[in-house]
Motif scaffolding. Sequence first.
Motif, PDB file in Angstrom:
ATOM      1  N   SER A 125      26.250   0.005   9.473  1.00 50.78           N
ATOM      2  CA  SER A 125      27.641   0.370   9.291  1.00 50.78           C
ATOM      3  C   SER A 125      27.853   1.969   9.718  1.00 50.78           C
ATOM      4  O   SER A 125      27.039   2.539  10.194  1.00 50.78           O
ATOM      5  CB  SER A 125      27.835   0.570   7.598  1.00 50.78           C
ATOM      6  OG  SER A 125      26.908   1.511   7.162  1.00 50.78           O
TER       7      SER A 125
ATOM      8  N   LYS B 155      33.185   0.070  10.528  1.00 44.25           N
ATOM      9  CA  LYS B 155      32.290  -1.063  10.927  1.00 44.25           C
ATOM     10  C   LYS B 155      31.207  -1.514   9.899  1.00 44.25           C
ATOM     11  O   LYS B 155      30.446  -0.618   9.301  1.00 44.25           O
ATOM     12  CB  LYS B 155      31.352  -0.629  12.279  1.00 44.25           C
ATOM     13  CG  LYS B 155      30.662  -1.652  12.596  1.00 44.25           C
ATOM     14  CD  LYS B 155      29.765  -1.216  14.172  1.00 44.25           C
ATOM     15  CE  LYS B 155      28.760  -2.189  14.381  1.00 44.25           C
ATOM     16  NZ  LYS B 155      27.913  -1.620  15.447  1.00 44.25           N
ATOM     17  N   ASN B 156      31.232  -2.687   9.297  1.00 40.75           N
ATOM     18  CA  ASN B 156      30.151  -3.306   8.452  1.00 40.75           C
ATOM     19  C   ASN B 156      30.289  -2.373   7.017  1.00 40.75           C
ATOM     20  O   ASN B 156      29.341  -2.415   6.616  1.00 40.75           O
ATOM     21  CB  ASN B 156      28.654  -3.072   9.199  1.00 40.75           C
ATOM     22  CG  ASN B 156      28.684  -4.176  10.152  1.00 40.75           C
ATOM     23  OD1 ASN B 156      29.261  -5.094  10.325  1.00 40.75           O
ATOM     24  ND2 ASN B 156      27.719  -3.951  11.142  1.00 40.75           N
ATOM     25  N   ARG B 157      31.550  -2.245   6.670  1.00 36.81           N
ATOM     26  CA  ARG B 157      31.504  -1.230   5.486  1.00 36.81           C
ATOM     27  C   ARG B 157      33.063  -1.715   4.730  1.00 36.81           C
ATOM     28  O   ARG B 157      33.925  -1.663   5.627  1.00 36.81           O
ATOM     29  CB  ARG B 157      31.641   0.157   5.604  1.00 36.81           C
ATOM     30  CG  ARG B 157      31.508   0.676   4.353  1.00 36.81           C
ATOM     31  CD  ARG B 157      31.124   2.351   4.901  1.00 36.81           C
ATOM     32  NE  ARG B 157      31.336   3.194   3.803  1.00 36.81           N
ATOM     33  CZ  ARG B 157      30.582   4.344   3.663  1.00 36.81           C
ATOM     34  NH1 ARG B 157      30.097   4.721   4.895  1.00 36.81           N
ATOM     35  NH2 ARG B 157      30.497   5.158   2.728  1.00 36.81           N
TER      36      ARG B 157
ATOM     37  N   THR C 264      28.193  -1.960   1.900  1.00 37.06           N
ATOM     38  CA  THR C 264      27.808  -1.523   3.189  1.00 37.06           C
ATOM     39  C   THR C 264      26.772  -2.337   3.627  1.00 37.06           C
ATOM     40  O   THR C 264      25.570  -2.361   3.000  1.00 37.06           O
ATOM     41  CB  THR C 264      27.321   0.117   2.855  1.00 37.06           C
ATOM     42  OG1 THR C 264      28.268   0.938   2.446  1.00 37.06           O
ATOM     43  CG2 THR C 264      26.935   0.668   4.155  1.00 37.06           C
ATOM     44  N   ASP C 265      26.880  -2.820   4.860  1.00 42.92           N
ATOM     45  CA  ASP C 265      25.793  -3.803   5.475  1.00 42.92           C
ATOM     46  C   ASP C 265      25.131  -3.064   6.658  1.00 42.92           C
ATOM     47  O   ASP C 265      25.579  -1.905   6.778  1.00 42.92           O
ATOM     48  CB  ASP C 265      26.735  -4.922   6.167  1.00 42.92           C
ATOM     49  CG  ASP C 265      27.090  -5.878   5.031  1.00 42.92           C
ATOM     50  OD1 ASP C 265      26.564  -5.829   3.988  1.00 42.92           O
ATOM     51  OD2 ASP C 265      28.225  -6.388   5.305  1.00 42.92           O
ATOM     52  N   LYS C 266      24.333  -3.602   7.048  1.00 45.06           N
ATOM     53  CA  LYS C 266      23.286  -3.069   7.908  1.00 45.06           C
ATOM     54  C   LYS C 266      24.304  -2.640   9.277  1.00 45.06           C
ATOM     55  O   LYS C 266      24.981  -3.426   9.655  1.00 45.06           O
ATOM     56  CB  LYS C 266      22.161  -3.758   8.588  1.00 45.06           C
ATOM     57  CG  LYS C 266      20.971  -3.989   7.392  1.00 45.06           C
ATOM     58  CD  LYS C 266      20.024  -4.675   8.143  1.00 45.06           C
ATOM     59  CE  LYS C 266      18.884  -4.765   6.973  1.00 45.06           C
ATOM     60  NZ  LYS C 266      17.791  -5.494   7.458  1.00 45.06           N
TER      61      LYS C 266
END
Length: 148
Positions: free
Chosen positions: A147, A84-86, A143-145
């Motif tokens: 993750s 997730k978010n990565r 990498t986003d917030k």
Amino acid sequence: TPVKRGSGFGAASSDKRTPAQRLAAQQRKLIDTEGVLRIDGALDGATCDRFREYVLKQQRLADEETAKNVDVSTEYYGVENRRKNRCDLLLSLVADENADEADRSVIPDVLSKILGAEGTLRPIYDELVGPEGEFYEFACVITDKGSD
């Protein structure tokens, strides 16, 4: 007792490596022990800004293409795409002939500055894979917030 000759300050060293090669050997020990190494300042600010802009543009393109057809995701992403978010965004080592000159020159410029003859990461690269080691893949882990 007399002082042993050549054992004090300024004594001749049998180590013929450059300071960069000695640092790379120490960095390798850290990688062997910890499995990771952070190196600050590998790229100058202007090149880093160009590279970041290029990578984010490539990420948008990859997202658009995989939204159309999920089967092509392995052409754009490595193993980190399943979190997730990565993502692990693969960067082409072959320039897109349809891209503008600024985009076509980013990867060669970055690779020259980090792995060229005087590249900032050349000593650690040589230490890890040897001077004849083959460079065959270039990727960015994004990498986003939020993750995993």
